[in-house]
Write an enzyme that holds these catalytic residues in place. Structure first.
Site, PDB file in Angstrom:
ATOM      1  N   LYS A  22       0.842  -1.116   0.015  1.00 34.94           N
ATOM      2  CA  LYS A  22       0.041  -0.199  -0.156  1.00 34.94           C
ATOM      3  C   LYS A  22       1.133   1.089  -0.038  1.00 34.94           C
ATOM      4  O   LYS A  22       0.682   2.250  -0.556  1.00 34.94           O
ATOM      5  CB  LYS A  22      -0.861   0.012   1.138  1.00 34.94           C
ATOM      6  CG  LYS A  22      -1.767   1.302   1.769  1.00 34.94           C
ATOM      7  CD  LYS A  22      -2.436   1.151   2.815  1.00 34.94           C
ATOM      8  CE  LYS A  22      -1.738   1.556   4.081  1.00 34.94           C
ATOM      9  NZ  LYS A  22      -1.565   3.096   4.410  1.00 34.94           N
ATOM     10  N   ASN A  23       1.890   1.469   0.797  1.00 38.91           N
ATOM     11  CA  ASN A  23       2.520   2.625   1.023  1.00 38.91           C
ATOM     12  C   ASN A  23       3.359   2.917  -0.120  1.00 38.91           C
ATOM     13  O   ASN A  23       4.200   3.820  -0.025  1.00 38.91           O
ATOM     14  CB  ASN A  23       3.511   2.607   2.509  1.00 38.91           C
ATOM     15  CG  ASN A  23       2.273   2.753   3.553  1.00 38.91           C
ATOM     16  OD1 ASN A  23       1.099   3.181   3.145  1.00 38.91           O
ATOM     17  ND2 ASN A  23       2.631   2.586   4.948  1.00 38.91           N
ATOM     18  N   CYS A 124      -5.052  13.123  12.603  1.00 35.93           N
ATOM     19  CA  CYS A 124      -5.521  11.791  12.381  1.00 35.93           C
ATOM     20  C   CYS A 124      -5.509  11.009  13.864  1.00 35.93           C
ATOM     21  O   CYS A 124      -5.077  11.379  14.748  1.00 35.93           O
ATOM     22  CB  CYS A 124      -5.224  11.039  11.289  1.00 35.93           C
ATOM     23  SG  CYS A 124      -3.634  10.246  11.722  1.00 35.93           S
ATOM     24  N   ARG A 129       0.563  14.764  12.920  1.00 39.02           N
ATOM     25  CA  ARG A 129       0.886  14.614  11.564  1.00 39.02           C
ATOM     26  C   ARG A 129       0.689  16.217  10.736  1.00 39.02           C
ATOM     27  O   ARG A 129       0.217  16.134   9.698  1.00 39.02           O
ATOM     28  CB  ARG A 129       0.136  13.501  10.984  1.00 39.02           C
ATOM     29  CG  ARG A 129       0.362  12.126  11.541  1.00 39.02           C
ATOM     30  CD  ARG A 129      -0.550  11.199  10.974  1.00 39.02           C
ATOM     31  NE  ARG A 129       0.403  10.664   9.819  1.00 39.02           N
ATOM     32  CZ  ARG A 129      -0.042   9.477   9.162  1.00 39.02           C
ATOM     33  NH1 ARG A 129      -1.218   8.959   9.361  1.00 39.02           N
ATOM     34  NH2 ARG A 129       0.751   8.908   8.314  1.00 39.02           N
ATOM     35  N   ASP A 313       4.798   1.099  11.904  1.00 37.18           N
ATOM     36  CA  ASP A 313       3.657   0.333  11.225  1.00 37.18           C
ATOM     37  C   ASP A 313       3.493  -1.156  12.038  1.00 37.18           C
ATOM     38  O   ASP A 313       2.321  -1.665  11.583  1.00 37.18           O
ATOM     39  CB  ASP A 313       3.596   0.456   9.681  1.00 37.18           C
ATOM     40  CG  ASP A 313       3.080   1.769   9.203  1.00 37.18           C
ATOM     41  OD1 ASP A 313       2.898   2.762  10.003  1.00 37.18           O
ATOM     42  OD2 ASP A 313       3.676   2.014   8.065  1.00 37.18           O
ATOM     43  N   ARG A 405      -8.552  -0.644   4.536  1.00 39.22           N
ATOM     44  CA  ARG A 405      -7.853   0.424   3.903  1.00 39.22           C
ATOM     45  C   ARG A 405      -6.473  -0.317   3.686  1.00 39.22           C
ATOM     46  O   ARG A 405      -5.809   0.167   2.525  1.00 39.22           O
ATOM     47  CB  ARG A 405      -7.611   1.390   4.960  1.00 39.22           C
ATOM     48  CG  ARG A 405      -8.870   2.372   5.167  1.00 39.22           C
ATOM     49  CD  ARG A 405      -8.594   3.413   6.002  1.00 39.22           C
ATOM     50  NE  ARG A 405      -7.567   4.374   5.346  1.00 39.22           N
ATOM     51  CZ  ARG A 405      -6.945   5.415   5.860  1.00 39.22           C
ATOM     52  NH1 ARG A 405      -7.360   5.813   6.959  1.00 39.22           N
ATOM     53  NH2 ARG A 405      -6.047   6.224   5.336  1.00 39.22           N
TER      54      ARG A 405
END
Ligand code: EPU
Length: 426
Positions: A22-23, A124, A129, A313, A405
């Site tokens: 994803k990233n 968030c 952030r 993460d 997600r």
């Protein structure tokens, strides 16, 4: 709305195919904004975040076509992105607020169109952030930055000019934004204290395949010699090291044995080292990384750091592991100020965790017991699913949209290795 129902206690054994990262995919999807030729990305994961960014790119004038028919195969799903013209240089609030990574359109848009107006993403669930580093870096290569009505306007009507950017601390997203923008700037840009994550090297590889001149990606200093024009290319997205690491934790927690198909050990060494310390036997095989339990689960200490350190993460997932390991583990979250949202939920399953500032002490318990839980972010939700895999009875993980997600076909992949897990409507 849907939830996961997990009946814990199954030993997980078999093979899990690892999806595209994803990233890595999100910044890669912004590179087509830099050229009027098509860019094809293969091995893109099917995730809600990918759809969210696709909607924003459509709005900016990028057309997206799915290659390979019937929506593409699971491995090797390909999309082609064409930005013949930039139709709009405004990324509106309603689109950006859904996903912070939308800020990655800022650099490419101002580099190609001379202007970009992007909504400020706001805070968030895991922290404040800010995007100050993205903005300072763009200023250093000649963009004029103005903030008004919750939007950032970056302009460079005469084009961007190479310069030196020294980040005071490492930011993955800011490194990606400046890398994309500097590719089309006049002259040379030096990026110091750049992020070294595998996703940065993957982005640079794609940009170079488009004709950019980038050296040093994956190291602290990156040099970008600007070029006048970039062209199309085809690029394969790297495997998702966080997805792979999450299933590695599942293998160890359930005292099982899982081959993480396609995973690359060099992308996840820090996590593999901690797994080994906790009781895993890790081996690299021709088609992936195997993680199996040595029969014992022991405590460990971690401090989250930029790559090649232990990734933030993976912090929540390792906390679930610590919750059922022998002895005490100490976890220090040094990247985000508020990334312990999973603690009260893990505690509801019976975990013994004490948080003091950025540090959490986890005392392993004999067993966790299933309960309804929910989390406010992606990795926290994964830690609850992992805890559910070993908890006695049923665990219901609510707010499944967080998991969607970032984890492709989660319940299918876990069922494939023997988990008792299903997705049901709430
Ligand atoms: N920061 C600033 N100013 C900035 C940018 C960052 O103060 O202008 C701070 C952040 O608040 C944070 C730290 O710097 O405390 C590091 O943030 P970074 O910019 O590196 O994070 P990011 O680019 O916003 C990416 C991943 C995150 C991952 C972090 C750290 C993507 C799309 N997101 O975010 O992934 O946690 O790097 O590795 O690549 C996830 O996948 O669950 C996720 C949150």
């Amino acid at each position: 709305m849907e939830k996961l129902v997990i009946r814990g206690g199954k030993k997980l054994e078999g093979t899990i195919p690892i999806s595209g990262a994803k990233n890595a995919a999100l910044p890669l999807m912004c590179t087509p904004l830099l050229t009027d030729e098509p860019v094809t990305l293969t091995n893109l994961p099917r995730l809600a975040d990918i759809s969210t960014l696709s909607d924003l790119l459509n709005h900016l004038g990028v057309t997206i076509t799915i290659e390979g028919g019937k929506g593409g195969k699971i491995r090797g799903r390909s999309l082609t992105f064409s930005a013949g013209n930039i139709a709009d240089t405004v990324a509106p609030y309603d689109m950006v607020r859904k996903m912070r990574a939308s800020i990655l359109v800022l650099g490419p848009l101002v580099a190609r169109a001379g202007e970009a107006i992007v909504s400020l993403p706001g805070g968030c669930a895991i922290g404040n952030r800010p995007i100050d580093l993205h903005l300072k870096a763009l200023e250093a290569i000649g963009a004029k930055i103005e903030l008004e009505n919750g939007y950032v306007r970056a302009s460079a009507p005469e084009g961007l000019k190479g310069g030196t950017v020294r980040f005071p601390f490492v930011s993955v997203g800011a490194t990606e934004n400046i890398l994309m923008a500097a590719a089309l700037a006049k002259g040379t840009t030096i990026i110091e204290n750049a992020a070294r994550e595998p996703e940065i090297a993957d982005l640079a590889k794609c940009l170079n395949a488009m004709g950019a001149k980038i050296t040093g990606a994956g190291h602290e200093t990156i040099t970008v010699e600007g070029v006048e024009k970039l062209h199309g290319c085809t690029h394969d997205v790297i495997p998702d090291r966080v997805e792979a690491g999450s299933y590695a934790v599942a293998a160890l927690m359930t005292r099982g044995n899982i081959l993480l198909e396609g995973a690359k050990a060099e992308h996840m060494q820090a996590a593999l080292d901690v797994l080994t310390e906790a009781g895993a036997i890790v081996s690299e095989e021709e088609n992936g990384v195997r993680v199996k339990s040595n029969g014992h689960l022991g405590g460990f200490n971690i401090v989250t750091q930029p790559f090649p350190g232990f990734p933030t993460d993976m912090q929540a997932q390792f906390m679930a592991l610590a919750a059922v390991s022998d002895g005490a583990s100490v976890i220090n979250e040094a990247i985000f100020e508020n990334r312990y949202m999973h603690v009260p939920e893990l505690s509801r399953l019976g975990a013994d965790i004490t948080v003091s500032g950025s540090s959490a002490t986890v005392r392993g318990v004999d067993k966790l017991v299933g309960a309804p839980v929910m989390a406010t972010d992606l990795r926290a939700s994964m830690s609850l699913a992992l805890a559910g895999l070993v908890a006695e009875g049923e665990t219901h993980v609510n707010r499944l949209y967080h998991l969607d997600r970032g984890y492709e076909r989660l319940e299918e992949k876990l069922r494939q290795v023997g988990a008792d897990i299903e997705r049901v409507p709430t």
